[in-house]
Write a protein that holds these residues in place. Structure first.
Motif, mmCIF file in Angstrom:
data_model
loop_
_atom_site.group_PDB
_atom_site.id
_atom_site.type_symbol
_atom_site.label_atom_id
_atom_site.label_comp_id
_atom_site.label_asym_id
_atom_site.label_seq_id
_atom_site.Cartn_x
_atom_site.Cartn_y
_atom_site.Cartn_z
ATOM 1 N N ALA A 1 0.831 -1.396 -0.590
ATOM 2 C CA ALA A 1 -0.015 -0.382 0.031
ATOM 3 C C ALA A 1 1.371 1.281 -0.189
ATOM 4 N N PHE A 2 2.066 1.162 0.301
ATOM 5 C CA PHE A 2 2.648 2.655 1.110
ATOM 6 C C PHE A 2 3.449 2.867 -0.276
ATOM 7 N N TYR A 3 3.903 1.976 -1.424
ATOM 8 C CA TYR A 3 4.233 1.786 -2.243
ATOM 9 C C TYR A 3 3.297 2.334 -3.887
ATOM 10 N N PHE A 4 2.586 1.277 -4.040
ATOM 11 C CA PHE A 4 1.424 2.366 -4.558
ATOM 12 C C PHE A 4 0.664 3.558 -4.258
ATOM 13 N N GLN A 5 0.367 4.362 -2.896
ATOM 14 C CA GLN A 5 0.103 5.588 -2.436
ATOM 15 C C GLN A 5 1.345 6.356 -3.249
ATOM 16 N N ASN A 6 2.457 5.895 -3.091
ATOM 17 C CA ASN A 6 3.660 6.864 -4.251
ATOM 18 C C ASN A 6 3.211 6.640 -5.246
ATOM 19 N N TYR A 7 3.398 5.993 -5.891
ATOM 20 C CA TYR A 7 3.010 6.327 -7.251
ATOM 21 C C TYR A 7 1.613 6.771 -7.666
ATOM 22 N N ILE A 8 0.369 6.448 -6.809
ATOM 23 C CA ILE A 8 -0.638 7.419 -7.606
ATOM 24 C C ILE A 8 -0.472 8.327 -6.943
ATOM 25 N N THR A 9 0.620 9.035 -6.500
ATOM 26 C CA THR A 9 0.487 10.445 -6.150
ATOM 27 C C THR A 9 1.463 11.209 -6.857
ATOM 28 N N ASN A 10 2.301 10.138 -7.551
ATOM 29 C CA ASN A 10 3.303 11.072 -8.815
ATOM 30 C C ASN A 10 2.064 10.939 -10.291
#
Length: 447
Positions: free
Chosen positions: A160-169
């Motif tokens: 979930a953490f890395y997916f959040q950074n992907y969505i943020t980018n």
């Protein structure tokens, strides 16, 4: 008789509840004393530091509002963890489920334009569904493959953490490390701009971004308490948590209940995330580390002794400490990490009774094993003499029978005439070694 039993049960429950509250207060006091000791060793005045902490919360209505805003997400994550604890599950994935809620809140709040009242409702419902599915995934892994939920939920946190950074980018503003903000129609803050006509107290109080997530947190606490204590579902979930094998023997599908429990826990943690982004932050940032809302929820649940109503008070306490930590740094220059030291010490003292219960249970188990061994030894000691005595009696019986048979044989031989034999009547046989053997046969003379 039944009335007497009910009175005894009610008194025992009250006594147990009072003991938990008293011990929680003692744990907080001991944590503050350890914090004071650390402050003194570091060269700071403990009294001045704690005075700055208190003033950082109650000095003005605005500070109170900020303390509530800081407390709201950890009240909800603490409630989600509490629900899992009540059903025998250790949900370490509250942080990941919180992040899933923020992701759905951003995507729906920014990319899906809807009317003002409907927009936040749809965002919250979809976020809770996503959190429920994310939590149910960990429950399914445990129910199907027997993998402990601590392992699976920790792994899901990082996904979930890395997916959040992907969505943020994906939704990132130009020349920024944050995403676009959600639309105004999706925001749940009570007043985006502080009012001027509500009286001095409320004018200052709503200068903090107090939002509807606080009300939703209180409603969620009431619903969780009702589910756990007044419904068949709550009874079944707690039964599976207490003893999975016994509940299966009673006809409860434990695998389904584990999945349902993790799904409900995940939806509550996702509610914390979506209300945080719709009511306070409005956007996601590219993170280098987790924000620890879920892990703070673990501490909140433990301090509340896993009681849904207690989560409100423990969440407010931790949220106030976190917010007032900035005031402590501003006034005395004390590092804000000291707040984490105090919180960690309080949790340590809160966990002491659990350690004692584990030690006591281990001692009881050892004692019961020793008693079982002694009982088996005593049974063997009694069984051996009995066996010997039985064998002696059998031997004596055989001797008596043989002696009686011999007596009868002697009498019969005395009554009959003697038997005569001659060597001529016996044939001679040569055996394998060449020796001659006389085979004698007994012939009874005819009368």
């Amino acid at each position: 008789m039944s009335e007497l039993n009910q009175k005894v049960k009610s008194k025992s429950r009250v006594g147990l509840g009072q003991s938990k509250v008293v011990f929680t207060l003692i744990s907080i006091l001991l944590g503050l004393l350890v914090g004071a000791l650390v402050l003194a060793i570091s060269g700071y005045n403990p009294l001045a530091a704690y005075q700055a902490l208190i003033e950082g919360v109650i000095k003005s209505p605005r500070n109170m509002g900020w303390a509530i805003v800081t407390s709201t997400p950890i009240i909800l994550t603490g409630l989600g963890v509490c629900f899992a604890f009540k059903t025998g599950l250790f949900n370490m994935g509250a942080e990941g489920q919180f992040i899933v809620g923020t992701i759905v809140g951003l995507v729906v709040g920014y990319a899906l334009p809807l009317p003002p009242i409907i927009h936040p409702i749809v965002s919250i419902i979809l976020a809770m569904i996503a959190g429920a599915l994310y939590g149910a995934l960990a429950g399914f892994i445990k129910a199907k493959f027997g993998i402990h939920e601590v392992i699976s939920t920790i792994m899901l946190n990082w996904i979930a953490f890395y997916f959040q950074n992907y969505i943020t980018n994906t939704f990132k503003k130009p020349n920024s490390m944050a995403s676009y903000e959600v639309l105004d129609s999706a925001k749940i803050t009570f007043f985006v701009k502080a009012p001027d006509n509500m009286g001095e107290f409320f004018n200052n109080f709503f200068r903090a971004p107090v939002h509807a997530g606080t009300i939703l947190a209180i409603v969620a606490v009431i619903i969780v308490w009702y589910i756990l204590n007044k419904t068949v579902l709550g009874y079944q979930l707690k039964a599976v948590g207490l003893n999975r094998e016994a509940s299966e023997y009673g006809g409860i599908n434990s695998g389904n209940k584990i999945i349902q429990s993790m799904a409900i826990s995940g939806s509550i943690c996702a509610l914390a995330g979506v209300t945080q982004i719709l009511g306070f932050t409005y956007a996601l940032s590219v993170l280098s580390g987790m924000e620890n809302y879920g892990f703070d929820g673990l501490a909140v649940s433990l301090l509340a002794s896993n009681h849904p109503v207690g989560v409100i008070f423990s969440g407010l306490f931790f949220g106030s400490l976190k917010y007032a930590g900035s005031n402590l740094q501003r006034v005395l220059g004390v590092p804000t990490e000291l707040i984490n030291v105090i919180i960690g010490t309080i949790i340590l003292f809160t966990a002491v009774p659990l350690v004692f219960r584990i030690i006591r249970a281990h001692r009881r188990q050892k004692k019961s094993n020793k008693e079982a061994e002694l009982i088996s030894v005593d049974e063997d000691a009694v069984a051996v003499p009995l066996k010997e005595e039985k064998e002696v009696k059998v031997a004596e019986t055989k001797e008596v029978v043989e002696s009686e048979n011999n007596t009868e044989a002697i009498k019969l031989s005395e009554d009959k005439e003697p038997i005569k034999t001659t060597d001529d009547d016996h044939p001679r046989v040569i055996n394998e070694t060449g020796e001659e053997i006389i085979v004698r046969t007994i012939k009874k003379e005819e009368e």
